[in-house]
Design a protein around this motif. Structure first.
Motif, PDB file in Angstrom:
ATOM      1  N   ALA A 184       3.662  22.215 -38.148  1.00 33.10           N
ATOM      2  CA  ALA A 184       2.123  22.093 -37.830  1.00 33.10           C
ATOM      3  C   ALA A 184       1.730  21.292 -38.798  1.00 33.10           C
ATOM      4  N   ASP A 185       2.394  20.529 -40.108  1.00 31.27           N
ATOM      5  CA  ASP A 185       1.721  19.778 -40.905  1.00 31.27           C
ATOM      6  C   ASP A 185       0.885  18.521 -40.406  1.00 31.27           C
ATOM      7  N   PRO A 186      -0.524  18.683 -40.830  1.00 36.17           N
ATOM      8  CA  PRO A 186      -1.236  17.454 -40.457  1.00 36.17           C
ATOM      9  C   PRO A 186      -0.747  16.020 -41.200  1.00 36.17           C
ATOM     10  N   ASP A 187      -0.996  15.006 -40.457  1.00 32.73           N
ATOM     11  CA  ASP A 187      -0.772  13.624 -41.300  1.00 32.73           C
ATOM     12  C   ASP A 187      -1.695  13.658 -42.271  1.00 32.73           C
ATOM     13  N   VAL A 188      -1.192  12.905 -43.289  1.00 32.18           N
ATOM     14  CA  VAL A 188      -2.299  12.821 -44.558  1.00 32.18           C
ATOM     15  C   VAL A 188      -2.024  11.238 -44.988  1.00 32.18           C
ATOM     16  N   LEU A 215      -0.134   1.959 -47.196  1.00 31.62           N
ATOM     17  CA  LEU A 215      -1.095   3.230 -47.438  1.00 31.62           C
ATOM     18  C   LEU A 215      -1.546   3.594 -45.855  1.00 31.62           C
ATOM     19  N   GLY A 216      -1.396   4.746 -45.449  1.00 28.59           N
ATOM     20  CA  GLY A 216      -1.620   5.170 -44.052  1.00 28.59           C
ATOM     21  C   GLY A 216      -1.380   6.733 -43.848  1.00 28.59           C
ATOM     22  N   PRO A 217      -1.953   7.066 -42.647  1.00 30.67           N
ATOM     23  CA  PRO A 217      -1.642   8.372 -42.483  1.00 30.67           C
ATOM     24  C   PRO A 217      -0.106   8.633 -41.991  1.00 30.67           C
ATOM     25  N   ALA A 218       0.590   9.683 -42.452  1.00 34.39           N
ATOM     26  CA  ALA A 218       1.945   9.910 -42.156  1.00 34.39           C
ATOM     27  C   ALA A 218       2.301  11.445 -42.500  1.00 34.39           C
ATOM     28  N   ASP A 219       3.613  11.996 -41.980  1.00 35.18           N
ATOM     29  CA  ASP A 219       4.125  13.024 -42.408  1.00 35.18           C
ATOM     30  C   ASP A 219       3.868  13.163 -43.944  1.00 35.18           C
ATOM     31  N   PRO A 220       2.984  14.339 -44.514  1.00 39.87           N
ATOM     32  CA  PRO A 220       3.115  14.319 -45.909  1.00 39.87           C
ATOM     33  C   PRO A 220       4.274  14.605 -46.753  1.00 39.87           C
ATOM     34  N   ALA A 221       5.355  14.920 -45.948  1.00 35.46           N
ATOM     35  CA  ALA A 221       6.722  14.900 -46.885  1.00 35.46           C
ATOM     36  C   ALA A 221       7.172  13.302 -46.953  1.00 35.46           C
ATOM     37  N   LEU A 222       6.697  12.441 -46.490  1.00 33.55           N
ATOM     38  CA  LEU A 222       7.204  11.044 -46.867  1.00 33.55           C
ATOM     39  C   LEU A 222       6.702  10.836 -48.118  1.00 33.55           C
ATOM     40  N   GLU A 223       5.759  11.196 -48.744  1.00 37.53           N
ATOM     41  CA  GLU A 223       5.412  10.838 -50.155  1.00 37.53           C
ATOM     42  C   GLU A 223       6.463  11.310 -50.879  1.00 37.53           C
ATOM     43  N   LEU A 224       7.219  12.345 -50.888  1.00 42.87           N
ATOM     44  CA  LEU A 224       8.059  13.076 -51.608  1.00 42.87           C
ATOM     45  C   LEU A 224       9.509  12.342 -51.816  1.00 42.87           C
ATOM     46  N   ILE A 225       9.699  10.990 -51.242  1.00 42.00           N
ATOM     47  CA  ILE A 225      10.660  10.239 -51.464  1.00 42.00           C
ATOM     48  C   ILE A 225      10.657   9.817 -53.103  1.00 42.00           C
ATOM     49  N   GLY A 226       9.507   9.758 -53.681  1.00 36.22           N
ATOM     50  CA  GLY A 226       9.441   9.394 -55.222  1.00 36.22           C
ATOM     51  C   GLY A 226      10.190  10.327 -55.859  1.00 36.22           C
ATOM     52  N   ALA A 227      10.049  11.741 -55.387  1.00 34.38           N
ATOM     53  CA  ALA A 227      10.985  12.590 -56.253  1.00 34.38           C
ATOM     54  C   ALA A 227      12.461  12.408 -56.392  1.00 34.38           C
ATOM     55  N   CYS A 245       5.142  22.483 -52.837  1.00 34.28           N
ATOM     56  CA  CYS A 245       5.809  22.146 -51.495  1.00 34.28           C
ATOM     57  C   CYS A 245       6.745  23.263 -51.102  1.00 34.28           C
ATOM     58  N   GLY A 246       6.392  23.723 -49.899  1.00 33.17           N
ATOM     59  CA  GLY A 246       7.428  24.745 -49.168  1.00 33.17           C
ATOM     60  C   GLY A 246       8.688  24.097 -48.705  1.00 33.17           C
ATOM     61  N   GLU A 247       9.691  25.066 -48.437  1.00 28.73           N
ATOM     62  CA  GLU A 247      10.933  24.627 -48.048  1.00 28.73           C
ATOM     63  C   GLU A 247      10.917  23.791 -46.948  1.00 28.73           C
ATOM     64  N   ALA A 248      10.221  23.575 -45.720  1.00 32.35           N
ATOM     65  CA  ALA A 248      10.227  22.649 -44.796  1.00 32.35           C
ATOM     66  C   ALA A 248       9.909  21.371 -45.275  1.00 32.35           C
ATOM     67  N   GLU A 249       8.605  21.186 -45.884  1.00 32.76           N
ATOM     68  CA  GLU A 249       8.339  20.078 -46.360  1.00 32.76           C
ATOM     69  C   GLU A 249       9.141  19.373 -47.204  1.00 32.76           C
ATOM     70  N   TRP A 250       9.763  20.176 -48.149  1.00 33.69           N
ATOM     71  CA  TRP A 250      10.699  19.756 -49.147  1.00 33.69           C
ATOM     72  C   TRP A 250      11.890  18.974 -48.618  1.00 33.69           C
ATOM     73  N   ALA A 251      12.448  19.767 -47.579  1.00 33.03           N
ATOM     74  CA  ALA A 251      13.635  19.208 -47.056  1.00 33.03           C
ATOM     75  C   ALA A 251      13.127  17.739 -46.368  1.00 33.03           C
ATOM     76  N   ARG A 252      12.099  17.814 -45.642  1.00 30.29           N
ATOM     77  CA  ARG A 252      11.726  16.482 -44.973  1.00 30.29           C
ATOM     78  C   ARG A 252      11.695  15.313 -45.935  1.00 30.29           C
ATOM     79  N   GLY A 253      11.102  15.679 -47.317  1.00 36.09           N
ATOM     80  CA  GLY A 253      10.903  14.520 -48.080  1.00 36.09           C
ATOM     81  C   GLY A 253      12.223  14.272 -48.419  1.00 36.09           C
TER      82      GLY A 253
END
Length: 291
Positions: A184-188, A215-227, A245-253
């Motif tokens: 349910a994470d909203p796009d950011v 720059l634009g709205p997307a799955d917040p996990a997308l930004e974690l590619i930098g990690a 970051c929770g488990e689900a967001e981290w896994a998507r990143g």
């Protein structure tokens, strides 16, 4: 690098600057690191010109400039500021842009162990996420929507990576990643391309961020590619803790970093070896992760 790539020699750049911006005609023009979308030339000490290498890339210039203004207003990290837009000329068929030059070195392995960089990146991500989306969701076809929508792309990458990567192991990993739920994470708002060629560092700290047009709205996990592109395991954990970051967001990143990196190796193996090395390094980090 591309079948439709345009030639942008330094003499052409000097001529266009002299024709259209005579106030800069006496400044030194120096080609910088090879980009994949733009040819980049430094003008004097304070400016940089970006020339699209492919016809479609010129359509991104207005969006690039708007994104630069928005990020400059909402983040604490320097980004290039728009200065001017040049017109086609001297046989070069596209518009081009001039922005402010940012000091710093492109991020590489020497910065990957820096916890200070990890904290700076986390703060930048938090700043970008805080920019209002005005209710707009992800509207693109690239990274940032549903992971499983990239099945065809990953299949192409796996096919082209035979002899370059451990394809069976990567295929098994993808069968797991593609099933990750969005939740349910909203796009950011996301920069969407935090990789070494777009990140400047100085003294182990984040000095600037480049190529902001995504720059634009997307799955917040997308930004974690930098990690995964930029950090060793210890600093990566520091970034995760800072962002909460929770488990689900981290896994998507991790999965988004996989989607991007799978295309870097085979596509740039011969034409842009540093980009191919980035892909290999990031895939190695993903495969080495205990998860």
């Amino acid at each position: 690098m591309h079948d439709d790539q345009l030639s942008v020699p330094a003499d052409l750049v000097r001529g266009l600057i002299g024709d259209q911006f005579p106030q800069w005609a006496g400044l030194a023009v120096r080609e910088q690191h090879p980009g994949t979308v733009n040819a980049v030339f430094r003008i004097g000490d304070d400016l940089v010109a970006r020339f699209p290498l492919r016809p479609g890339a010129a359509d991104d210039i207005p969006r690039d400039l708007d994104a630069a203004r928005l990020l400059a207003a909402h983040t604490r990290v320097p980004v290039p500021r728009p200065v001017a837009v040049g017109a086609p000329g001297r046989g070069y068929p596209l518009p081009w842009s001039v922005l402010t030059w940012l000091p710093g070195a492109l991020a590489d392995d020497t910065a990957a162990a820096s916890e200070a960089l990890a904290l700076d990146l986390a703060d930048f991500i938090a700043d970008v996420r805080g920019i209002p989306t005005d209710g707009k969701p992800f509207a693109g076809t690239g990274r940032g929507g549903r992971i499983a929508q990239h099945d065809d792309w990953i299949e192409t990458c796996l096919d082209r990576s035979q002899g370059l990567l451990d394809v069976p192991r990567l295929r098994r990993l993808w069968t797991v990643m593609r099933e990750l739920p969005r939740g349910a994470d909203p796009d950011v708002m996301c920069h969407a391309d935090l990789m070494p060629g777009n990140v400047l560092v100085e003294g182990g700290r984040l000095a600037g961020v480049l190529d902001v047009g995504g720059l634009g709205p997307a799955d917040p996990a997308l930004e974690l590619i930098g990690a995964w592109h930029l950090l060793d395991p210890g600093p990566r954990a520091v970034l995760r803790a800072r962002l909460g970051c929770g488990e689900a967001e981290w896994a998507r990143g991790r999965a988004w970093a996989f989607v991007q990196s799978m295309g870097l190796v085979w596509y740039y193996e011969a034409s842009n070896p540093p980009m191919a090395r980035t892909g290999r390094r990031t895939l190695g980090r993903i495969l080495a992760d205990p998860a």
